[in-house]
Every structure is written in C-alpha cells, then in structure tokens.
Scaffold this motif. Structure first.
Motif, short mmCIF file in Angstrom:
data_model
loop_
_atom_site.label_atom_id
_atom_site.label_comp_id
_atom_site.label_asym_id
_atom_site.label_seq_id
_atom_site.Cartn_x
_atom_site.Cartn_y
_atom_site.Cartn_z
N GLN A 163 41.82 -14.64 -34.82
CA GLN A 163 42.60 -13.58 -35.42
C GLN A 163 43.48 -12.98 -34.33
O GLN A 163 43.30 -13.31 -33.15
N PRO A 164 44.39 -12.12 -34.68
CA PRO A 164 45.18 -11.48 -33.62
C PRO A 164 44.28 -10.80 -32.59
O PRO A 164 43.45 -9.97 -32.93
N LYS A 165 44.43 -11.21 -31.35
CA LYS A 165 43.67 -10.65 -30.22
C LYS A 165 42.17 -10.86 -30.33
O LYS A 165 41.37 -10.13 -29.74
N LEU A 166 41.75 -11.89 -31.08
CA LEU A 166 40.32 -12.15 -31.26
C LEU A 166 40.10 -13.66 -31.37
O LEU A 166 40.65 -14.31 -32.27
N TYR A 167 39.27 -14.19 -30.46
CA TYR A 167 39.01 -15.63 -30.43
C TYR A 167 37.51 -15.87 -30.35
O TYR A 167 36.89 -15.67 -29.31
N GLY A 168 36.90 -16.25 -31.47
CA GLY A 168 35.49 -16.60 -31.51
C GLY A 168 35.35 -18.11 -31.41
O GLY A 168 35.83 -18.84 -32.27
N LEU A 169 34.68 -18.59 -30.36
CA LEU A 169 34.70 -20.02 -30.05
C LEU A 169 33.39 -20.75 -30.32
O LEU A 169 33.29 -21.95 -30.07
N ASP A 170 32.37 -20.07 -30.83
CA ASP A 170 31.11 -20.75 -31.12
C ASP A 170 31.22 -21.47 -32.45
O ASP A 170 31.34 -20.84 -33.50
#
Length: 275
Positions: A239-246
């Motif tokens: 999302q904008p300014k949010l990166y969840g990588l799991d």
C-alpha cells in the motif's frame, strides 16, 4: 547497486539462494535487508544464519520474534522444540559467533534513500508511536540485548501485557510493550491497544472489532514507508508507504524479495525439502 528487502525466511535457505540467484544479487555492490525471522520451522536455519553472518555489511537484519526466541533457547530459558528445527544451530561449532552476531541486530532500522527511505522492522510500528518515539524505544531494548542483562530481558519478555503505550511505563512493562510491538504485533483495537491473540487474515477478523495495526484511525503519522514481515496471513501487502513482505514461505507459500529502487517484487515458491 541495488537494495533488496526479503520477507520472513524461517530457515528456507534453498529458496533464498535460488531467489537471490534469480535477481542476480551481488554482495560486492548490492545490499540485502531482512525483516527478521531468519530462523525456525524451515529445513536449514543454520545455513541461513551463516549466510547472513558471512555477508558482513552487505546484509542488514532486524530481529523477529523467532530470532529472539532462539536466543532464549540458547540461554536455556526455553526448551528446544523439535518443530523449530534449530538444534543444528545449538550444536554448531560456530554457534557462539552466530548467536552473538544475532543478538547485536536492531529491532528497527531507519534506512535513507533518495525517495525518503524506509523504516524496517519485523512486525510493525505501534500506532501510538511517532517516528522519534519508535526509534528511541528500539534503542532502549537493543542496548539491553547487547549488554550483560540480555538473559534477564529474554527470560522476562514472555507476556502479552501491557497492551497500551504510556511514556511513563518503566522496567519490564516498558520493555515488553516495545518487544511485542516490534516483533509480535498484528491486530489492534480501534483505540490502539495491542491484541496479541488473533492471527487471522483481516477479512476474517472483521466481526471481532480488531484492525490491522496500520489501519488504526488515530495512528501516529510516520511520514515514511514501513517495511515489515511477520504476518503470513496477509500474503504480502503493498500500500502507499506500507510494504508487508511475509508471504508464508515456510508454510508452503513463497518467498518475496522487493527491489527498493523501482519497487519491483520477485517471488519464488518454497523449496522446503530436507537439506
């Protein structure tokens, strides 16, 4: 020169190696950032630890809950669980070097880049913290983990309370809240209190009144991107300014790698066959 960020690895060394080969990762010019949980559950946690240790400055790591738990197990605070597959680390001739290195890693990194950079942590940043508070809290706990009081903190970190931030918190209450926010947090109540129990995907928790930590209405603005892992049920979120990588590599999902410069994502299905 490229900046790569990888999701939770959990001992999936073969998948990590194949994915880095796929993107042409070059330690002499590129940097690899990990959101933590290098170890536990996968087939080769020892191999993953050794790989990151040997990368030197080309690898940057934040501590996850499983990484902290491994340190507690190494101290004899918690028993070894067969399902964690971490006994080879404890039996390794270089265990003291590896565990000593692991205990020196931060809970939060503030990484500079031309586009504003990012905050890197395992679970997230408490919605009740601004950036200055988050960094200060991380440094408090990191200092203890790097001191002679490491065992004391690891022995006393296992609790779900307090669930609410208060700058007047002191001692173990303060340290537990900090550790839980950076390494275990998923859902919060609408007022920002932490919920340590629910692990469902957000769309299955709608009737509970809980919100993902990053959707709390009064969340303090950070004015910077946050890169995190920990929550496999999200199956990755950007999302904008949010990166969840799991993306649940160790659970039969895939491993995700983000190249920061162009925000390109690369994924590879898990190869968790025995080594």
């Amino acid at each position: 020169m490229a900046t790569y960020l990888v999701g939770d690895i959990h001992g999936c060394e073969r998948t990590l190696d194949a994915l880095l080969t796929q993107v042409g990762f070059a330690p002499d010019k590129d940097t690899l950032y990990s959101v933590g949980d290098l170890v536990a559950r996968g087939p080769d946690s020892l191999g993953v630890l050794r790989y990151f240790y040997q990368l030197g400055d080309a690898a940057q790591v934040v501590l996850g809950n499983h990484d902290l738990h491994l340190l507690a197990v190494a101290h004899g605070i918690k028993p070894v669980k067969a399902k964690d597959n971490t006994q080879p680390i404890l039996d390794a001739p270089d265990r003291e070097h590896l565990l000593g290195w692991l205990s020196q890693q931060p809970l939060l990194m503030d990484v500079s880049a031309p586009d504003g950079g990012f905050l890197l942590t395992h679970a997230g940043v408490s919605p009740q913290w601004d950036k200055k508070t988050a960094i200060a809290c991380a440094r408090e706990v990191e200092a203890i983990l790097r001191s002679d009081d490491q065992r004391w903190l690891l022995e006393n970190m296992y609790a779900d309370s307090p669930d609410q931030w208060d700058p007047t918190l002191t001692g173990l209450d303060r340290y537990r809240y900090i550790i839980n926010s950076f390494t275990r947090m998923r859902f919060c109540f609408p007022d920002g209190r932490l919920d340590m129990q629910c692990k469902l995907p957000p769309n299955q928790a709608e009737d509970s009144g809980l919100l993902p930590w990053f959707e709390v209405p009064a969340r303090q603005p950070l004015d910077q991107s946050v890169v995190f892992g920990h929550w496999a049920a999200l199956n990755g979120t950007i999302q904008p300014k949010l990166y969840g990588l799991d993306t649940g590599c160790v659970w039969g999902g895939k491993l995700t790698l983000l190249r920061w410069e162009d925000k390109a994502c690369f994924t590879l299905a898990a190869d968790n066959s025995a080594t």
